[in-house]
Design an enzyme around this catalytic site. Structure first.
Site, PDB file in Angstrom:
ATOM      1  N   PRO A   2      21.956  80.141  -1.343  1.00 21.32           N
ATOM      2  CA  PRO A   2      21.861  79.290  -2.539  1.00 21.32           C
ATOM      3  C   PRO A   2      21.560  77.850  -2.137  1.00 21.32           C
ATOM      4  O   PRO A   2      22.254  77.291  -1.293  1.00 21.32           O
ATOM      5  CB  PRO A   2      23.237  79.398  -3.189  1.00 21.32           C
ATOM      6  CG  PRO A   2      24.113  80.121  -2.234  1.00 21.32           C
ATOM      7  CD  PRO A   2      23.276  80.723  -1.153  1.00 21.32           C
ATOM      8  N   GLU A   3      20.530  77.300  -2.709  1.00 22.96           N
ATOM      9  CA  GLU A   3      20.212  75.898  -2.453  1.00 22.96           C
ATOM     10  C   GLU A   3      20.688  75.073  -3.651  1.00 22.96           C
ATOM     11  O   GLU A   3      21.195  75.603  -4.624  1.00 22.96           O
ATOM     12  CB  GLU A   3      18.710  75.741  -2.199  1.00 22.96           C
ATOM     13  CG  GLU A   3      18.307  76.402  -0.877  1.00 22.96           C
ATOM     14  CD  GLU A   3      17.160  75.678  -0.173  1.00 22.96           C
ATOM     15  OE1 GLU A   3      17.049  74.450  -0.336  1.00 22.96           O
ATOM     16  OE2 GLU A   3      16.391  76.337   0.532  1.00 22.96           O
ATOM     17  N   HIS A  91      32.842  93.108  -1.796  1.00 21.94           N
ATOM     18  CA  HIS A  91      32.582  91.703  -1.502  1.00 21.94           C
ATOM     19  C   HIS A  91      32.974  90.745  -2.634  1.00 21.94           C
ATOM     20  O   HIS A  91      32.643  89.571  -2.572  1.00 21.94           O
ATOM     21  CB  HIS A  91      31.120  91.444  -1.116  1.00 21.94           C
ATOM     22  CG  HIS A  91      30.619  92.335  -0.024  1.00 21.94           C
ATOM     23  ND1 HIS A  91      31.252  92.443   1.196  1.00 21.94           N
ATOM     24  CD2 HIS A  91      29.567  93.175   0.026  1.00 21.94           C
ATOM     25  CE1 HIS A  91      30.597  93.310   1.954  1.00 21.94           C
ATOM     26  NE2 HIS A  91      29.567  93.781   1.267  1.00 21.94           N
ATOM     27  N   ARG A 116      29.028  87.634   3.103  1.00 23.20           N
ATOM     28  CA  ARG A 116      29.179  87.095   4.457  1.00 23.20           C
ATOM     29  C   ARG A 116      30.391  86.200   4.632  1.00 23.20           C
ATOM     30  O   ARG A 116      30.695  85.767   5.724  1.00 23.20           O
ATOM     31  CB  ARG A 116      27.893  86.362   4.862  1.00 23.20           C
ATOM     32  CG  ARG A 116      26.700  87.335   4.876  1.00 23.20           C
ATOM     33  CD  ARG A 116      25.419  86.659   5.255  1.00 23.20           C
ATOM     34  NE  ARG A 116      25.448  86.161   6.618  1.00 23.20           N
ATOM     35  CZ  ARG A 116      24.465  85.468   7.169  1.00 23.20           C
ATOM     36  NH1 ARG A 116      23.384  85.195   6.461  1.00 23.20           N
ATOM     37  NH2 ARG A 116      24.561  85.043   8.402  1.00 23.20           N
ATOM     38  N   ARG A 158      12.820  56.955  13.788  1.00 23.32           N
ATOM     39  CA  ARG A 158      13.067  58.393  13.989  1.00 23.32           C
ATOM     40  C   ARG A 158      11.791  59.100  14.382  1.00 23.32           C
ATOM     41  O   ARG A 158      10.837  59.165  13.617  1.00 23.32           O
ATOM     42  CB  ARG A 158      13.633  59.027  12.717  1.00 23.32           C
ATOM     43  CG  ARG A 158      15.072  58.679  12.552  1.00 23.32           C
ATOM     44  CD  ARG A 158      15.755  59.482  11.475  1.00 23.32           C
ATOM     45  NE  ARG A 158      17.081  58.915  11.285  1.00 23.32           N
ATOM     46  CZ  ARG A 158      18.187  59.418  11.828  1.00 23.32           C
ATOM     47  NH1 ARG A 158      18.147  60.525  12.518  1.00 23.32           N
ATOM     48  NH2 ARG A 158      19.341  58.814  11.644  1.00 23.32           N
TER      49      ARG A 158
END
Ligand code: ZN
Length: 277
Positions: A2-3, A91, A116, A158
């Site tokens: 999930p973002e 789960h 997970r 950077r």
């Protein structure tokens, strides 16, 4: 995984369905999430109403009358609003059983499924902004602190590629792999370009593109949590129309050049070699 847009859509869904409801019971099926769930937590939250649902980066904050539940979906987690009688699936890690405060039985469940177990659940009675998980988070891409000025400043000196800098959670929080690729395509900036080579104008375009890519995904996911599960019972992270991500070998939607895929920091990056310089 999930973002940020999925987390924001989840937040909106929970806000719509669960604000004002009372927690009858927090039922934990497996305490072994990313961090062990505090066994005292059910006693601390029972009887409290959910007064607001907020988000900080990819953390969901369920504001209660006294305290806040902090949920992270981890790598594979989903939170769904279900009828309380819905049988548990493998789960399913915890249930927040909810009712309106009028009935003796819970009518709804906010159910967390996470194969997970990288997700997490915490409770704090203090200001959640001072919780160890939240207090050091970098600016959010959808907040005004993340602007061209900021991006320009943090990219000076950077050498790393801009794609990697965008995904560096210490500089900006919650821009994952999909939206870093999408934003760079929209901004017409090559993901390989050294971050320090971004001009001020590039930064203006990129900030705008990051927001546009995230907002488009949030709009596409604007369904209710009840619709959030595929017919196979698995949480289906919504697939909106992406411009570049996972389109390797296909023609660029803008110029028809073949989209390329490269590896950057163990992750796949997709880009158009003619649109993006
Ligand atoms: Zn192109």
């Amino acid at each position: 995984m999930p973002e940020l847009p999925e987390v924001e859509s989840t937040r909106r869904g929970i806000e719509r369905e669960a604000t004002g409801l009372r927690i009858q019971q927090l039922r934990i099926y497996d305490h072994r999430l990313r961090w062990p769930v505090d066994p005292q937590m059910p006693a601390l939250v029972a009887g409290q109403r959910i007064v607001a649902v907020e988000r900080r980066a990819k953390y969901l904050l369920l504001r209660l009358e006294r305290g806040t539940l902090i949920v992270h979906l981890g790598m594979s987690g989903s939170l769904r609003v279900l009828d309380a009688a819905t049988p548990r699936l493998k789960h399913d890690q915890f249930d927040l059983l909810l009712d309106s405060g009028m009935a003796a039985v819970a009518t709804m469940a906010l159910r967390f499924n996470d194969p997970r177990r990288f997700g997490s659940l915490h409770f704090t009675g203090e200001d959640p902004g001072r919780h160890p998980l939240l207090r050091a988070l970098a600016p959010e891409p959808l907040e005004s602190k993340f602007d061209a000025e900021y991006l320009h400043r943090v990219t000076r000196g950077r050498r790393a590629a801009i794609k990697q800098v965008l995904m560096n959670g210490r500089l900006v929080t919650g821009v994952g792999n999909i939206y870093a690729s999408e934003a760079l395509f929209r901004a017409r900036i090559s993901p390989r370009r050294g971050a320090r080579r971004l001009s001020r104008t590039d930064c203006v375009r990129l900030v705008r593109s990051v927001r546009a890519a995230l907002n488009a995904a949030i709009r596409a996911g604007g369904t209710t949590l009840r619709d959030y599960v595929g017919t196979d019972g698995n949480p289906g992270y919504f697939r909106q129309r992406l411009y570049i991500y996972e389109r390797a070998g296909k023609p660029c939607r803008v110029c028809r050049t073949v989209v390329r895929r490269i590896r950057q920091g163990q992750r796949s990056t997709y880009y158009c070699p003619s649109c993006q310089v």
